[in-house]
Design an enzyme around this catalytic site. Sequence first.
Site, PDB file in Angstrom:
ATOM      1  N   ARG A  96      42.915  33.361  30.298  1.00 24.37           N
ATOM      2  CA  ARG A  96      43.529  34.022  29.280  1.00 24.37           C
ATOM      3  C   ARG A  96      44.514  35.265  29.479  1.00 24.37           C
ATOM      4  NH1 ARG A  96      40.540  37.360  24.129  1.00 24.37           N
ATOM      5  NH2 ARG A  96      42.444  38.126  23.342  1.00 24.37           N
ATOM      6  N   CYS A 173      35.862  29.506  12.123  1.00 26.87           N
ATOM      7  CA  CYS A 173      36.523  30.807  12.622  1.00 26.87           C
ATOM      8  C   CYS A 173      35.729  31.921  12.049  1.00 26.87           C
ATOM      9  CB  CYS A 173      37.949  31.018  12.664  1.00 26.87           C
ATOM     10  SG  CYS A 173      38.488  32.574  13.187  1.00 26.87           S
ATOM     11  N   ASP A 174      35.094  33.060  12.706  1.00 22.15           N
ATOM     12  CA  ASP A 174      34.679  34.352  12.460  1.00 22.15           C
ATOM     13  C   ASP A 174      35.594  35.283  11.780  1.00 22.15           C
ATOM     14  OD1 ASP A 174      35.244  35.294  14.700  1.00 22.15           O
ATOM     15  OD2 ASP A 174      33.196  35.709  15.290  1.00 22.15           O
ATOM     16  N   HIS A 203      43.853  31.888  11.608  1.00 22.68           N
ATOM     17  CA  HIS A 203      44.616  32.946  11.951  1.00 22.68           C
ATOM     18  C   HIS A 203      45.867  33.009  11.394  1.00 22.68           C
ATOM     19  CE1 HIS A 203      41.801  33.791  15.778  1.00 22.68           C
ATOM     20  NE2 HIS A 203      41.319  33.825  14.837  1.00 22.68           N
ATOM     21  N   TYR A 268      45.957  38.850  11.894  1.00 24.13           N
ATOM     22  CA  TYR A 268      46.610  37.939  12.567  1.00 24.13           C
ATOM     23  C   TYR A 268      48.012  37.381  12.572  1.00 24.13           C
ATOM     24  CZ  TYR A 268      42.619  36.966  16.175  1.00 24.13           C
ATOM     25  OH  TYR A 268      41.604  37.073  16.826  1.00 24.13           O
ATOM     26  N   ARG A 288      44.931  42.133  26.655  1.00 21.88           N
ATOM     27  CA  ARG A 288      43.546  42.209  25.732  1.00 21.88           C
ATOM     28  C   ARG A 288      42.575  41.354  26.526  1.00 21.88           C
ATOM     29  NH1 ARG A 288      39.608  43.741  22.837  1.00 21.88           N
ATOM     30  NH2 ARG A 288      38.447  42.042  21.546  1.00 21.88           N
TER      31      ARG A 288
END
Length: 451
Positions: A96, A173-174, A203, A268, A288
Amino acid sequence: MNENKKFRICIVGGGSRYTPGILKMLVAEKDRFPISTIVLYDNEAERQERVCGYGKVLLREYYPECEIIHTTDPETAFTGIDFAFMQIRAGRLKMRESDEKIALKHGCIGQETCGAGGFAYGMRSVPAVCAIIKDIRKYAPEAWVLNYSNPAAIVAEATKRVFKGDYRIINICDMPVGIMGMYAQALGLPSSRLEPRYFGLNHYGWFTHIYDKETGEDYLPKLKKMFATPMEDDGHTGHEVDASWAETFRFMSKMVRECGDKFMPNTYLQYYLYPKHMVSIENPDYTRANEVMDGHEKRTFEMIEEVIAADKLKGTKYEMTEEDFNDGHATYIVDLAYAISHNTQDIFLCMTENHGIISNFSEGAMVEVPVRVGINGVEALNVGEIPTFQKGLLENQFAYEKLTVDACLEGSYEKAWNALTLNRCVNDTDTAKALLDDYIEANKAYWPELH
């Protein structure tokens, strides 16, 4: 359903930093959702063994009738399971970090799901997720697969194609649930009291109503007024948050003010609607991913080691409290499993194929909308037509996601290049090619070969 049944659960990605939260939530819900066995499955044995060590202490003290085991063998992991909770991260946080920093080098957002980084991550996730689900289907043909793995929209598009018609795979997705929790906190209500209406892609969506289940009141107008004012650093969550999330919550007020009267935006959307601003506040040397590695992940594994060394939670600072039962990431997946197993028909936000749900949007796209959940899977609530502006944004995003999955499944360099060109956080053909070539070099161990 047999009310006395105890379920066998496999957490796929057992070595994840999120696993302790899921374990605690399973403990908290043991009376409502009883479990006989929790299996942790991961391809990193040593990391997973540490998480399992924590789990053994937790269950011994709080849930002794439930056992926990860990394995790297798919047959052992999946045979006889009722549910697989999937939360894998192909390449973990180091990749990432690579995704984010490569994108920033080219002046683009590298966020893990939204920008060029989301493309790179998706190209890693699709083969990994599909391979695991094939193993699950080999050893547990009837198991429910509740997939949390990101980037969820790209993964959902891929699983829809590879496992056509398999309604026991549910992509979730939370993040919308987390936003709902923020709304509930601001309103002074329990999250369980609120019921959303929402449309979009993962998102990439908008809330259209926030109903009170008891009174029927729509809180959206009130919330728009509340959230149009810049928030404090806790973003109405009541909890300390990382610096990047604090900035997201502060910036949300601008989106709310500029979103129009009808909708509330998913946070998002900041990456798609304000990409220049988002690039301008990024630190190309500390992204991030670095924040997570130095923050939540480090704290989680320090906690795990301390619990294992003490061989107890009770009587220590890690003793379970009421706050431990409010983990949004964990709560959502347990609530969903309960709704399936007990056929509750409760409403969740999930991804499902668009067959007339959004009437003026691409047929078959994996849209994120309210659905009723029960023993036969998900049944979407009708959304109807959406405005031209939102439709245009979503059609562009769906084309990008579709081409990304095409590129991955077909090994197509051209479609990968086209996908990145369409991404609103890139929007330039030359930049897309430069990004793609750098990502190919960085992802040799993960991506299919592109021709």
